[in-house]
Design an enzyme around this catalytic site. Sequence first.
Site: not given
Ligand SMILES: NC(=O)c1ccc[n+]([C@@H]2O[C@H](COP(=O)([O-])OP(=O)(O)OC[C@H]3O[C@@H](n4cnc5c(N)ncnc54)[C@H](O)[C@@H]3O)[C@@H](O)[C@H]2O)c1
Ligand SMILES: CC(=O)[C@H](C)O
Length: 239
Positions: A143, A156
């Site tokens: 991220s 985070y």
């Molecule tokens: N959404 C954002 O703004 C954003 C930005 C940058 C990075 N990310 C990263 O992207 C990745 C996916 O996030 P997202 O936004 O798709 O979230 P989301 O909540 O939509 O999906 C997350 C997925 O991970 C699974 N998960 C969570 N904890 C778990 C665990 N302990 N064991 C197994 N599965 C687990 C959930 O069940 C879900 O399927 C994460 O690592 C998050 O930090 C998200």
């Molecule tokens: C959740 C996340 O990683 C972004 C930067 O908002």
Amino acid sequence: MGQPINGKTALITGSGKGIGRAAAIALAKEGVNLGLLARTEADLKSVVAEVESTGVKVAYATADVASLEQVEKAVDSLTGELGSFDILINNAGIGKFGGFLDLSPEEWKSMIDVNLMGAYYVTRAVLPQLIEKNGGDIINIASTAGQKGAPATSAYSASKFGLIGLTESLAMEVRKHDIRVTALTPSTVATELAFRENLTDGNPEKVLQPEDLAEFIVSQLKLHPRVFVKSAGLWSTNP
Ligand SMILES: NC(=O)c1ccc[n+]([C@@H]2O[C@H](COP(=O)([O-])OP(=O)(O)OC[C@H]3O[C@@H](n4cnc5c(N)ncnc54)[C@H](O)[C@@H]3O)[C@@H](O)[C@H]2O)c1
Ligand SMILES: CC(=O)[C@H](C)O
């Protein structure tokens, strides 16, 4: 110029929702067999149904990536069903934002356990398969919060800074096996995580969507094995 990816097999954690789900669907459309791992079986079954028409082999396992035992059992099960993996996408993650003294120690620790230790556990379980094959791809979803701290993101950011450090070190260690290790550092993406934390309205005209990351992941996997993406930041152009 690049390489075909159809026929390869990918393990995607957190593939029941959001970025992981989008990556699974996009890879299935490219003919990549899928090992799906998440906590919620109903979510995983929904993805299986979504990709059925592509004809790829799909298997799923429910596991908490923060549990080494559950991860090892799930990876063994998926490998038994699909054969060995070529691609690992460490996507599973949680995000809860709050002041350093406002988050509880349990909330703080859970982000480290899931976002960092989870990626370590799954990588530890899959990496021997890639070394055996002398090749493969590991993509860690970090991220922008892993590059710059901000108020309310201490836990985070700590987890994502750590994930980027893990990624860079592992990449240098395993490049001799032609294994490519990438850290993606997206900004806010329109997913349940972001909505839950009130990070965005998810406007599809303005805000990064899970499908955008999926498209990038497909393109980087198709790069010729002589080149890898060390890290890439994906941002919304004009949110
Ligand atoms: N959404 C954002 O703004 C954003 C930005 C940058 C990075 N990310 C990263 O992207 C990745 C996916 O996030 P997202 O936004 O798709 O979230 P989301 O909540 O939509 O999906 C997350 C997925 O991970 C699974 N998960 C969570 N904890 C778990 C665990 N302990 N064991 C197994 N599965 C687990 C959930 O069940 C879900 O399927 C994460 O690592 C998050 O930090 C998200
Ligand atoms: C959740 C996340 O990683 C972004 C930067 O908002």
